[in-house]
Design an enzyme around this catalytic site. Structure first.
Site: not given
Ligand code: WQD
Length: 324
Positions: A118, A143, A147
């Site tokens: 990841s 998490y 990984k």
């Molecule tokens: C993306 C962006 C939030 C929801 C992911 C996976 C993780 C890993 C890496 C695989 C962030 C913003 C979100 C909302 C928002 N993948 N957001 N409003 O944190 O980049 O991590 O990729 O292993 O498992 O979770 O993904 O989709 O949670 O957030 O502003 O209602 O969207 O702050 O900047 P993240 P995410």
């Protein structure tokens, strides 16, 4: 034709990997504890063994019975927030489970192992350029730590026991090949926005005071079908160059998209333009920008992502309405 054991093959990403292997003429066997996997996602004719990677006896039986020649390991707990409140469960499933699986792989003299890693191994990159596979890994959640430890286990076991390995660092996965395969967990940006739109609420942006062009976080979104193809390409590359050492590869598109851009595109593509995105407080642990350099995957796998954000959003939306 190689028989591939796909752990987590009844999951959102796993189901796409199984279909990509079938389309490539390979023979998948799904091994999944169905804690979050869905039985109906496993295609007709593909064997499904319900089990945990912590169960060495069942792993040995399954590998022997199906004459498994290669393993693609996707089974893991993957909720960043949950890993903070339940770290021991994450270490048990993601690290101890992987250790037991690798012991079974070694015992059966399997020589090809693809591991689902990841972008969260990078934590908060020190500069805001694209991350290469040599970028310092400093995970900021249990998490992400599991990984990174998983990569160490895979690479060391591979070198010591003659197993060709590939650690694929997924960036932000989205979209679906078919409505019934869409991601059912509301734990990432796109489904979280969908849930708010269904409630008549505008997208909520977690902070707009980041050092980025529009102040919102920037991520590298990759279509799950492109991600699945990367697994087929990795398995092929490892089997064609026996003991090709170990590959560690970023699997992204190499293009950053901000949360605001995503929220606005979702509004347009789902006909909710009237619900103007709102800005709320930052979410703890969010790096400002995580975007992949993808040259290594192109070089070693002959793979690059082909689908864009529009396809990710529209296919995810179709799946959302199908499942909800
Ligand atoms: C993306 C962006 C939030 C929801 C992911 C996976 C993780 C890993 C890496 C695989 C962030 C913003 C979100 C909302 C928002 N993948 N957001 N409003 O944190 O980049 O991590 O990729 O292993 O498992 O979770 O993904 O989709 O949670 O957030 O502003 O209602 O969207 O702050 O900047 P993240 P995410």
């Amino acid at each position: 034709m190689t028989t591939f054991l796909i752990t987590g093959g009844a999951g959102y990403i796993g189901a796409h990997v199984v279909r990509a292997l079938l389309a490539a003429g390979e023979r998948p066997v799904v091994y999944d504890d169905l804690s979050t996997g869905v039985r109906a996602r496993v295609p007709e004719g593909v064997p499904l063994v319900e089990g945990s990677t912590l169960d060495r006896v069942l792993l040995d039986q399954t590998i022997a019975r199906h004459e498994v020649g290669a393993v693609i390991h996707l089974a893991a707990k993957k909720q960043v927030a949950e890993s903070i409140t339940r770290p021991l469960r994450y270490y048990r499933e993601n690290v101890h489970g992987l250790q037991i699986l690798l012991e079974a792989v070694r015992g059966a003299r399997i020589e090809t192992f693809v591991f689902s890693s990841s972008a969260s191994v990078y934590g908060t990159p020190v500069d805001d350029g694209p991350v290469t596979e040599d970028t310092v890994c400093a995970p900021i959640s249990p998490y992400g730590e599991t990984k990174l430890i998983g990569e160490w286990l895979v690479r060391n076991a591979g070198r010591a026991h003659g197993i060709s390995t590939a650690c694929l660092r997924y960036f932000n996965v989205a979209g679906a090949a078919a409505p019934e395969l869409a991601d059912t967990s509301v734990s990432n940006l796109i489904p979280m926005v969908f849930e708010r739109l269904d409630a008549g609420l505008p997208p909520l942006i977690f902070g707009d005071d980041y050092p980025t062009p529009d102040g919102t976080c920037v991520r590298d979104y990759i279509h799950v079908e492109d991600l699945a193809q990367a697994h087929v390409a990795a398995a092929r590359a490892l089997s064609e160059q026996p003991f090709a050492g170990d590959l560690t590869l970023n699997i992204g598109r190499g293009e950053g998209v901000s949360v605001r851009e995503m929220a606005e595109q979702i509004g347009v593509l789902t006909h909710h333009e009237a619900l103007i995105p709102q800005v709320g407080p930052r979410r703890v642990g969010d790096p400002a920008r995580v975007v992949a350099r993808t040259d290594a995957a192109a070089k070693h796998l002959g793979w690059s992502a082909r689908r864009g954000v529009r396809d990710m959003i529209t296919s995810a939306w179709t799946g959302w309405r199908f499942i909800r």
